[in-house]
Write an enzyme that holds these catalytic residues in place. Structure first.
Site, PDB file in Angstrom:
ATOM      1  N   ASP A  39      12.269  15.390   9.243  1.00 35.00           N
ATOM      2  CA  ASP A  39      11.795  15.306   7.860  1.00 35.00           C
ATOM      3  C   ASP A  39      10.320  15.695   7.773  1.00 35.00           C
ATOM      4  O   ASP A  39       9.515  15.017   7.127  1.00 35.00           O
ATOM      5  CB  ASP A  39      12.009  13.897   7.308  1.00 35.00           C
ATOM      6  CG  ASP A  39      12.013  13.855   5.776  1.00 35.00           C
ATOM      7  OD1 ASP A  39      12.180  14.930   5.155  1.00 35.00           O
ATOM      8  OD2 ASP A  39      11.841  12.771   5.209  1.00 35.00           O
ATOM      9  N   VAL A  49       5.406  -0.651   2.464  1.00 31.98           N
ATOM     10  CA  VAL A  49       4.375  -0.780   3.492  1.00 31.98           C
ATOM     11  C   VAL A  49       3.298  -1.718   2.974  1.00 31.98           C
ATOM     12  O   VAL A  49       2.802  -1.540   1.854  1.00 31.98           O
ATOM     13  CB  VAL A  49       3.756   0.581   3.865  1.00 31.98           C
ATOM     14  CG1 VAL A  49       2.687   0.410   4.947  1.00 31.98           C
ATOM     15  CG2 VAL A  49       4.839   1.539   4.346  1.00 31.98           C
ATOM     16  N   LYS A  98       5.469  -1.747   8.014  1.00 33.84           N
ATOM     17  CA  LYS A  98       6.596  -1.183   7.284  1.00 33.84           C
ATOM     18  C   LYS A  98       7.706  -2.219   7.252  1.00 33.84           C
ATOM     19  O   LYS A  98       8.149  -2.708   8.296  1.00 33.84           O
ATOM     20  CB  LYS A  98       7.072   0.099   7.982  1.00 33.84           C
ATOM     21  CG  LYS A  98       8.175   0.851   7.272  1.00 33.84           C
ATOM     22  CD  LYS A  98       8.462   2.156   8.008  1.00 33.84           C
ATOM     23  CE  LYS A  98       9.533   2.977   7.315  1.00 33.84           C
ATOM     24  NZ  LYS A  98       9.783   4.254   8.027  1.00 33.84           N
ATOM     25  N   ILE A 137       0.812  -1.209   0.000  1.00 28.93           N
ATOM     26  CA  ILE A 137       0.000   0.000   0.000  1.00 28.93           C
ATOM     27  C   ILE A 137       0.850   1.264   0.000  1.00 28.93           C
ATOM     28  O   ILE A 137       0.325   2.380  -0.025  1.00 28.93           O
ATOM     29  CB  ILE A 137      -0.965   0.031   1.205  1.00 28.93           C
ATOM     30  CG1 ILE A 137      -0.193  -0.114   2.524  1.00 28.93           C
ATOM     31  CG2 ILE A 137      -2.008  -1.060   1.082  1.00 28.93           C
ATOM     32  CD1 ILE A 137      -1.081   0.008   3.761  1.00 28.93           C
ATOM     33  N   GLY A 138       2.177   1.079   0.011  1.00 27.23           N
ATOM     34  CA  GLY A 138       3.068   2.229  -0.033  1.00 27.23           C
ATOM     35  C   GLY A 138       4.500   1.799  -0.267  1.00 27.23           C
ATOM     36  O   GLY A 138       4.899   0.694   0.114  1.00 27.23           O
ATOM     37  N   GLU A 139       5.261   2.650  -0.915  1.00 27.25           N
ATOM     38  CA  GLU A 139       6.662   2.342  -1.201  1.00 27.25           C
ATOM     39  C   GLU A 139       7.510   3.585  -1.009  1.00 27.25           C
ATOM     40  O   GLU A 139       7.091   4.694  -1.351  1.00 27.25           O
ATOM     41  CB  GLU A 139       6.824   1.820  -2.636  1.00 27.25           C
ATOM     42  CG  GLU A 139       6.125   0.507  -2.906  1.00 27.25           C
ATOM     43  CD  GLU A 139       6.450  -0.065  -4.288  1.00 27.25           C
ATOM     44  OE1 GLU A 139       7.655  -0.155  -4.597  1.00 27.25           O
ATOM     45  OE2 GLU A 139       5.508  -0.387  -5.025  1.00 27.25           O
ATOM     46  N   GLY A 140       8.708   3.387  -0.462  1.00 29.74           N
ATOM     47  CA  GLY A 140       9.661   4.467  -0.298  1.00 29.74           C
ATOM     48  C   GLY A 140      11.030   4.031  -0.778  1.00 29.74           C
ATOM     49  O   GLY A 140      11.187   2.958  -1.368  1.00 29.74           O
ATOM     50  N   ALA A 170      11.974   1.300   2.087  1.00 32.85           N
ATOM     51  CA  ALA A 170      10.967   0.467   2.732  1.00 32.85           C
ATOM     52  C   ALA A 170       9.726   0.348   1.863  1.00 32.85           C
ATOM     53  O   ALA A 170       9.484   1.176   0.980  1.00 32.85           O
ATOM     54  CB  ALA A 170      10.589   1.048   4.094  1.00 32.85           C
TER      55      ALA A 170
END
Length: 302
Positions: free
Chosen positions: A148, A38, A53, A30-33, A36
């Protein structure tokens, strides 16, 4: 060192083949960085849904840094509980992975919401600014600097209008005396003193808050290309450029921004002082009585 093929093979988990970690079943991404991803997750015997995460601690030369960030984030999240900061429920690790189990937030990134709206009214910006200021005052009171702060690290629930700060991977413990020296954060929101070798502290979050408020008002982050170096200290040649694209604002709002966007950190308003500023205080008078009572109860717990 782990080979590239091993890292890639370990990273690839099809979303139609869930993976179990401890008592948690990991599902879709459901998320990418940068460091990492998620995943949505469910826990045995628990009807609640979570966000997990996932970090790769064997990511070549970055593995050590990732493990440090994991430790910093977990230590910070264990110590705090605030309605405007994401909540951690658990943390786990395997031979190759690190996992932080977080509350599952529904909503959108504040940056996406602001961009779609092409900027927010001062009234709406005030509400969000008050929430972010409250969260930062709480973090700083607990000697935690986020490092941040930006709309990309804030989730907005569009129904309740509640904000939550996310991603404390760059957070650090900072006592009253500024001592941090690591250059980190997102350049567009980074306080000038972060590049100074004499150290910095919680004031960097307040500069980032100021830049974030400007972004909320004008629909995009200000372009700060007027930084020049004089010795080892960056000098902002035309700070007024940051205000150039803003709409007509109240005097209190302009003063609030001016006290945040001070070049020298010792002149910058603290989060505690910001909560007492006339602009932020005016937000409380415009809220329904039940919301005011909830906020006062939150402040009492801080």
């Amino acid at each position: 060192m782990t080979s590239f093929d091993e890292v890639v093979a370990e990273d690839y988990i099809p979303t139609d083949r869930p993976m179990r970690i401890g008592r948690y079943m990991l599902g879709a991404v459901i998320g990418e960085g940068k460091s990492a991803i998620v995943r949505k997750a469910a826990k045995e015997g628990d009807k609640k849904k979570y966000a997990v995460k996932v970090l790769n601690k064997l990511a070549g030369h970055r593995g050590t840094l990732i493990q440090l960030q994991f430790q910093q984030e977990v230590e910070a999240l264990r110590r705090i509980s605030h309605e405007n900061v994401i909540c951690m429920h658990d943390c786990l690790h395997s031979q190759k992975r690190l996992y932080i189990v977080l509350e599952l937030l529904t909503g959108t990134l504040l940056s996406i919401y602001v961009a779609k709206r092409r900027g927010l009214s001062e009234h709406e910006t005030l509400d969000y600014s008050q929430q972010l200021t409250s969260a930062l005052a709480y973090l700083h009171k607990n000697y935690i600097v986020h490092r941040d702060i930006k709309p990309d690290n804030v989730i907005l629930d569009k129904e309740t209008k509640l904000l939550k700060i996310i991603d404390l991977g760059l957070s650090a413990t900072c006592p009253s005396t500024p001592h941090l020296t690591r250059r980190c954060g997102t350049p567009a929101y980074m306080a000038p003193e972060v590049t100074n070798t004499t150290g910095y502290g919680c004031a960097v979050d307040m500069w980032s808050l100021g830049v974030s408020i400007v972004e909320m008002l004008q629909g995009a982050a200000p372009v700060l290309n007027e930084l020049h170096h004089k010795g080892n200290y960056p000098k902002l040649v035309q700070r007024r450029n940051m205000f150039a694209g803003l709409p007509s604002l109240s005097k209190d709002c302009v003063n609030f921004l001016d006290r945040l966007l001070q070049l020298y950190p010792e002149r910058r308003m603290s989060a505690a002082d910001a909560l007492q500023h006339a602009w932020v205080k005016s937000c409380q008078t415009s809220k329904p009585q039940h919301q005011q009572q909830q906020h006062l109860q939150q402040q009492d717990t801080e």
